[in-house]
Design a protein around this motif. Sequence first.
Motif, short mmCIF file in Angstrom:
data_model
loop_
_atom_site.label_atom_id
_atom_site.label_comp_id
_atom_site.label_asym_id
_atom_site.label_seq_id
_atom_site.Cartn_x
_atom_site.Cartn_y
_atom_site.Cartn_z
N TRP A 90 44.30 37.86 3.36
CA TRP A 90 44.13 36.45 3.73
C TRP A 90 45.45 35.81 4.13
CZ3 TRP A 90 40.17 33.96 5.46
CH2 TRP A 90 38.89 34.45 5.17
N GLY A 143 40.07 33.43 0.48
CA GLY A 143 39.71 34.59 -0.32
C GLY A 143 39.03 34.21 -1.62
N CYS A 182 35.35 34.49 -0.34
CA CYS A 182 34.76 35.67 -1.01
C CYS A 182 33.69 35.33 -2.03
CB CYS A 182 35.84 36.43 -1.76
SG CYS A 182 37.05 37.21 -0.74
N CYS A 222 35.73 39.79 5.04
CA CYS A 222 37.11 39.90 4.59
C CYS A 222 38.02 40.34 5.75
CB CYS A 222 37.17 40.94 3.46
SG CYS A 222 38.84 41.23 2.85
#
Lengths: 263, 374
Positions: free
Chosen positions: B328, B237, B261, B291
């Motif tokens: 995550w 993440g 991310c 995601c």
Amino acid sequence: MRIVAGCDVGSLTSKAVIMSDGKIIASSIIKSKARPWESAESVMNEALQKAQISMNNIAFCVGTGYGREKIPFVNEISSEIACHAKAARWLIPNARTVIDIGGQDCKAIKLDEKGNMVKFITNDKCASGTGRFLEVMAKVLGVGVDQLGELSSKSKNPITCATACTVWAQADVIQHINDGVPIEDIAAGINTAMAARMSVLAGNIGVEREVCMTGGVAKNEGVVQALEKILGVKIRRIRNADPQIAGALGAALIAKEKLGEDK
Amino acid sequence: MTAIVTNLQEVLSQPQNKLIERALANKMLPVGYACSMVPIPLLSIKPLFPVRLRAAGITSTELGDLYLSSVICSLSRSLLEYALSGEYDFLRGFVFVASCDHLRRLYDNLAYCQNVSFNHILDIPHRYSEASVEWTIDEFQRFAKKLSSHFGIGIDNECIMQAIHKKEELHAILRRISEMRKLPHPPFTGTDYHRLIVATQIVPIDDAIQLAKEFYEMVTQRGKVPPQRARVMIVGGNLDDPTFTEIIESQGALVVADRYCTGSFPELEPYETEGNAFEIMAKRVLALNRCPRMMEGYSTRLEYILHLYREYAVDGIIIESIKFCDTWGVETSAMVTQLREMGIPVLRLEREYRLSGEGQLRTRVQAFIESMGK
């Protein structure tokens, strides 16, 4: 056969091991000092004195532990996880699971049939389930940390320590002391809480026999027995060396490999 | 250290960096955002420019902890702490996506605690389908109208397409740089690359392009970095602190690929550059599947990771997630098992947003490299 050494600068204690011809010829354990290089030099000097040699006689030295990057005299460094795995295999040749409880961390390591490290897990940042936890509890009880194992063997009615958090458990223990609970029962409860915390880590990697325990806490029979009970497996006792020097021993074994003298 | 690396470090060191100061002096309007699913081109229509929210160098979250419970991730708490401490006072607004409850709580508390003149949360579906594309187009159009009326700017297809082309210009340079990571001995470290990627997310697009160009020039003129023990990919993440990568690399790894991310992939996948801008943005946001909030996308996310693993000749994968990150955290459990079953070495690291437990991180990474036989 050349002489090799391993130096493990941990958070609470520092250890050094000197090996020659595949045997430990000297070892030393000291309380760690504020500066890792000072701890390393002191513990190594002590071991060298015991072996009656000087640093010039060491062909290769590997450093490990949290202070490993600050040891001035090592040829190489290695993680304590790899060192404990290496030492465990030397101490218990068919070990597949290594449980190490050190001063401020604990780890569970899984080995394959050849002794290669395949999986490992370490505790979170807090001190629960580490040697520090036992040290704090022993202080509250007013006994030495090395007495906790023996005390718990005399327990008839162990307390249940509801938490392995060092701060909360400390309050719990004080409450039990105030209530007049025998010290043996409190010690047994502390050891069981420690084992319960460690069993979560061990369960996470999947325990396989043979199980070997390293680190200073392996000398606490109360924790070892409680862990055996929770995990449902026999933990092989280390007879041929002090389990507390396992990190330094592993480092010395890696040093031996680096010289190409062993695999 | 080269001038560009020093420059990047300076840009990353504080929220209101020198490039933002210059943009503010030029009457540009920075808008903060906190999720990769925000349609960035809409925030790039002049005089707006997007700034990815981060809390560089944060040491504690006393104020954030007052409003957010301890099971809310430390990213959300750190961002709230920063906002309440006045570190984001230079921003003209905030944009969020209802991707997870943690960011929703951040949005709520920001609205509650501060008099934020523009605070918007986008509702984006969790599946990619024709219907969800339509929904997202509608959502983005309403968002565009709100931006337009609040900031008094005209937003039409042409200006959004211009913003997309600008973004593509940046991405093209970054892709060229990233390609070099496939080399057996890349000319730059993963840490420097991480610095560049994060810096391009917090400055106006023209400055980002300039930084990328300077970085490209530097790496094409510079020699290779010394050989490292293992080539590593980071997956997970939000990870906006290059010090984390630096620590990993200090143990003998070279980070050659990333899929998180705030990293380069899948963000650097090319934009569609022809057609209806809202449709392009909607499809991209949903199809990139970046995601784990996206339902039914697990296998394609895993496949994408395997694709990068092969393309960048990776030796081992480090999967990081912030504690209490629901998306995550859940994804990682299944992924670690599956990747290990494929024989890929994997290290799972659960961490706090701000760097802590550095000694333990070093030990675990070193042991991971050793476990690969490197």
